[in-house]
Design an enzyme around this catalytic site. Structure first.
Site, short mmCIF file in Angstrom:
data_model
loop_
_atom_site.label_atom_id
_atom_site.label_comp_id
_atom_site.label_asym_id
_atom_site.label_seq_id
_atom_site.Cartn_x
_atom_site.Cartn_y
_atom_site.Cartn_z
N GLU A 12 8.47 1.29 11.50
CA GLU A 12 9.59 2.22 11.33
C GLU A 12 8.96 3.61 11.34
O GLU A 12 8.27 3.98 10.40
CB GLU A 12 10.30 2.01 10.00
CG GLU A 12 10.92 0.64 9.80
CD GLU A 12 12.18 0.44 10.58
OE1 GLU A 12 12.74 1.44 11.12
OE2 GLU A 12 12.62 -0.71 10.69
N LYS B 3 0.88 -1.17 0.00
CA LYS B 3 0.00 0.00 0.00
C LYS B 3 0.91 1.21 0.00
O LYS B 3 1.41 1.64 1.03
CB LYS B 3 -0.87 -0.02 1.26
CG LYS B 3 -2.20 0.73 1.13
CD LYS B 3 -2.08 2.20 0.81
CE LYS B 3 -1.94 3.07 2.05
NZ LYS B 3 -1.72 4.49 1.71
N CYS C 121 13.57 10.48 7.54
CA CYS C 121 13.27 10.07 8.92
C CYS C 121 14.47 10.29 9.83
O CYS C 121 14.33 10.59 11.01
CB CYS C 121 12.80 8.64 8.96
SG CYS C 121 13.93 7.51 8.13
N GLU D 146 8.68 16.30 15.06
CA GLU D 146 9.28 16.01 13.76
C GLU D 146 8.66 16.93 12.73
O GLU D 146 7.45 16.92 12.52
CB GLU D 146 9.02 14.55 13.38
CG GLU D 146 9.67 14.17 12.08
CD GLU D 146 9.39 12.73 11.68
OE1 GLU D 146 8.23 12.30 11.77
OE2 GLU D 146 10.34 12.06 11.27
N GLY E 102 6.34 5.09 8.49
CA GLY E 102 5.54 6.31 8.45
C GLY E 102 5.62 7.00 9.79
O GLY E 102 6.56 6.80 10.56
N SER E 103 4.61 7.78 10.09
CA SER E 103 4.67 8.61 11.29
C SER E 103 4.36 7.80 12.55
O SER E 103 3.70 6.76 12.50
CB SER E 103 3.65 9.75 11.16
OG SER E 103 2.35 9.21 11.11
N THR E 104 4.83 8.32 13.67
CA THR E 104 4.60 7.67 14.95
C THR E 104 3.10 7.63 15.28
O THR E 104 2.60 6.64 15.82
CB THR E 104 5.41 8.40 16.04
OG1 THR E 104 6.80 8.13 15.78
CG2 THR E 104 5.07 7.90 17.43
P1 NAD Z 1 2.05 8.80 7.51
O1 NAD Z 1 2.12 8.06 8.80
O2 NAD Z 1 1.12 9.92 7.38
O3 NAD Z 1 1.62 7.80 6.35
C1 NAD Z 1 2.35 6.61 6.12
C2 NAD Z 1 1.45 5.61 5.43
O4 NAD Z 1 0.40 5.25 6.32
C3 NAD Z 1 0.78 6.12 4.17
O5 NAD Z 1 0.78 5.11 3.20
C4 NAD Z 1 -0.63 6.42 4.63
O6 NAD Z 1 -1.58 6.33 3.62
C5 NAD Z 1 -0.85 5.33 5.66
N1 NAD Z 1 -1.90 5.61 6.65
C6 NAD Z 1 -2.33 6.82 7.11
N2 NAD Z 1 -3.33 6.66 7.98
C7 NAD Z 1 -3.55 5.34 8.10
C8 NAD Z 1 -4.47 4.53 8.83
N3 NAD Z 1 -5.37 5.07 9.66
N4 NAD Z 1 -4.41 3.20 8.70
C9 NAD Z 1 -3.51 2.62 7.88
N5 NAD Z 1 -2.63 3.32 7.14
C10 NAD Z 1 -2.65 4.66 7.25
O7 NAD Z 1 3.53 9.20 7.16
P2 NAD Z 1 4.06 9.98 5.87
O8 NAD Z 1 3.70 11.42 6.00
O9 NAD Z 1 3.66 9.26 4.64
O10 NAD Z 1 5.63 9.80 6.03
C11 NAD Z 1 6.38 10.58 6.88
C12 NAD Z 1 6.70 9.83 8.15
O11 NAD Z 1 7.39 8.61 7.83
C13 NAD Z 1 7.63 10.59 9.06
O12 NAD Z 1 7.17 10.51 10.38
C14 NAD Z 1 8.95 9.84 8.91
O13 NAD Z 1 9.81 9.96 10.01
C15 NAD Z 1 8.49 8.46 8.71
N6 NAD Z 1 9.55 7.65 8.11
C16 NAD Z 1 10.20 6.75 8.89
C17 NAD Z 1 11.23 5.98 8.36
C18 NAD Z 1 11.95 4.97 9.19
O14 NAD Z 1 12.55 4.08 8.61
N7 NAD Z 1 11.91 5.02 10.50
C19 NAD Z 1 11.59 6.14 7.02
C20 NAD Z 1 10.91 7.08 6.26
C21 NAD Z 1 9.89 7.82 6.81
#
Ligand code: NAD
Ligand code: MN
Length: 496
Positions: free
Chosen positions: A266, A190, A301, A400, A243-245
């Site tokens: 992650e 996804k 990240c 962040e 993605g985000s925390t």
């Molecule tokens: P996000 O958490 O908004 O979205 C990430 C993914 O989750 C997207 O595909 C989104 O559609 C999906 N999502 C959103 N709401 C959801 C829900 N309720 N249920 C299931 N899936 C859902 O993050 P973003 O803005 O896409 O990315 C930025 C974040 O990613 C930052 O916090 C960054 O630090 C983190 N990140 C972490 C790493 C790591 O390896 N630790 C690497 C890259 C990015």
């Protein structure tokens, strides 16, 4: 020979952009027929109408993935066979490097030179590395009494779903699908709704490489629809997330509300980069600090977003830092000379600008950048910004930002620096600059972070695990440790 901006434009004209989902070896619209518009942050151009899949499509994809898994068409192939097919997949990605780089850049805004030099080769490399590993990993025999044989084996977990972000769309996906596929799982990807195009494109390449239909599926769409449906699904065995925390926490709840699927996270970071007065090379440290916040528009990240500088070198260091930031100027993302591209979308741009005003309001001093720029392109560009006089209690040091905003914090002692460095809900990465060997090791040990860089920032390759302490996540991507996420351990006791 490097492509010019007009070469890239010409290439774009000849592209046919695919926006549909990929299930059971073919492209298909969402069952609802819904689509969403994919616009480029580079200059606002329309890219594609993308399938907005939801729970109904997730149900089909999981069923297809389960059936493929149980059939053994992939899971029961000899590891050497899976290796051969995955290496062909990696080769096909490289054979389509320019097209994929162009899609990645237009979709999420990063400089075309980075897509070409980093994103696409790193994706192919992640696939190749895991493929090469899979026929070299042995299982174990337990040290049993003489009349027993204890076998400890790893089995593929089954159906793996991955939900990934937009900052490194293909790389983040490959860190998950490469070990998961190598281990024999079926996979559902996804991608972020902000960057779905390359994930959709490589699904065809996976099939062309010989990955059987149903084994690699792609469901574009929103988090609260298809993402949530996958996370709540009773027949998904593993959920791998980057993605985000905030969303990571939500996924743990979904797993608890459904089938207790394994959830690997992650998540975010607010990484400290600590420069001691005895750093071996202050200019190198300044350059690394600049790239650590400006590379990929700060949408990293592990961005070194908290720069801790020892007071005695502050006045010497700041001009070096400001100078180093000169190399990081926003430009049209399709221009091969550009080092800072466009911010992913309007919302992210507004969020970055809002943090910059919060920094000012709370009393930090903006000493470089921080303005929106290149508005005439129709794209979303912001100048990398440096705040001096930041305390670790300020919002810009705690949250962040995920944009090019650096917070400079001054410290006096190593103890103080360590306390500040660890005073964060995150623990993804950290840097330390010193020529004192003992100090470097002691400090590195004290840092609560999954990756520590000494006298460099953001090093590493596929050979070392990557992931976070604290609210930066659990589990690790990359290295052989990544296989732990996608395999179950089985103990088999045989009475002799
Ligand atoms: P996000 O958490 O908004 O979205 C990430 C993914 O989750 C997207 O595909 C989104 O559609 C999906 N999502 C959103 N709401 C959801 C829900 N309720 N249920 C299931 N899936 C859902 O993050 P973003 O803005 O896409 O990315 C930025 C974040 O990613 C930052 O916090 C960054 O630090 C983190 N990140 C972490 C790493 C790591 O390896 N630790 C690497 C890259 C990015
Ligand atoms: Mn996009």
């Amino acid at each position: 020979m490097t492509n010019t901006r007009s070469d890239w434009e010409q290439r774009f004209q000849s592209l046919t952009l695919e926006g549909r989902a990929f299930i059971d070896g073919q492209y298909c619209s969402a069952l609802s027929r819904d689509t969403f518009e994919c616009m480029s942050p580079v200059d606002g151009r329309f890219l594609a109408a993308v399938a907005s899949t939801d729970e109904a499509d997730a149900n089909v994809a999981v069923q297809v993935a389960r059936r493929a898994f149980e059939s053994g068409v992939w899971a029961k192939l000899a590891p050497a066979e899976r290796k051969r097919i995955l290496i062909r997949f990696a080769d096909l990605i490289l054979a389509n490097q320019e097209e994929l780089a162009l899609l990645e850049t237009l979709d999420m805004g990063k400089p075309i030179s980075d897509s070409m030099a980093i994103d696409i080769p790193a994706t192919a490399n992640a696939i190749r590395w895991n493929a090469e590993a899979i026929d070299k990993i042995y299982d174990e025999v337990a040290p049993t009494p003489h009349d027993q044989l204890g076998l400890i084996t790893r089995e593929p977990a089954g159906v793996v779903a991955a939900i990934v972000p937009w900052n490194f769309p293909l790389i983040m996906a490959s860190w998950k699908f490469a070990p998961a596929l190598a281990a024999g799982n079926s996979f559902i990807l996804k991608p972020s709704e902000k960057s779905p195009l390359t994930a959709i494109r490589i699904a065809q390449l996976a099939l062309d490489a010989g990955i059987p239909k149903g084994v690699f599926n792609v469901l574009p769409g929103f988090g609260h629809t298809v993402g949530k449906a996958l996370a709540l699904h009773m027949d998904v065995d593993v959920l791998a997330f980057t993605g985000s925390t905030a969303i990571a926490k939500q996924l743990l709840i979904y797993a608890g509300q459904s089938n207790m699927k394994r959830v690997w996270l992650e998540a975010g970071g607010k990484s400290p980069n600590v420069v001691f007065a005895d750093a071996p090379d202050l200019r190198a440290a300044a350059q690394a600090a600049a790239s650590g916040i400006a590379f990929n528009q700060g949408e990293v990240c592990t961005a070194g977003s908290r720069l801790l500088v020892e007071r005695s070198i502050r006045e010497q260091f700041i001009p070096l830092l400001v100078e180093a930031l000169q190399a990081w100027k926003p430009g049209h993302a399709l221009d091969p000379a550009t080092t800072v591209g466009a911010v992913v979308d309007q919302r992210q741009l507004e969020s970055v600008l809002r943090y910059i005003s919060i920094g000012k309001e709370q009393g930090a001093e903006l000493i470089a950048g921080g303005n929106r720029t290149l508005e005439d392109t129709g794209g979303l560009y912001v100048e990398p910004a440096i705040f001096d006089g930041v305390t670790n209690a300020m919002t810009i040091a705690r949250e962040e930002i995920f944009g090019p905003v650096l917070s400079l914090i001054t410290f006096d002692t190593a103890e103080e620096a360590l306390a500040i460095a660890n005073d964060s809900i995150f623990g993804l990465a950290a840097g330390v600059w010193t020529s004192n060997l003992s100090k470097a090791h002691t400090f590195a040990r004290g840092l609560r972070a999954g990756s520590v860089w000494v006298n460099q920032y953001d090093g590493g390759d596929m050979t070392a695990p990557f992931g976070g302490f604290k609210q930066s996540g659990n589990g690790r991507d990359k290295s052989l440790h990544a296989f732990d996420k996608y395999t179950e351990l089985k103990a088999t006791w045989i009475k002799l």
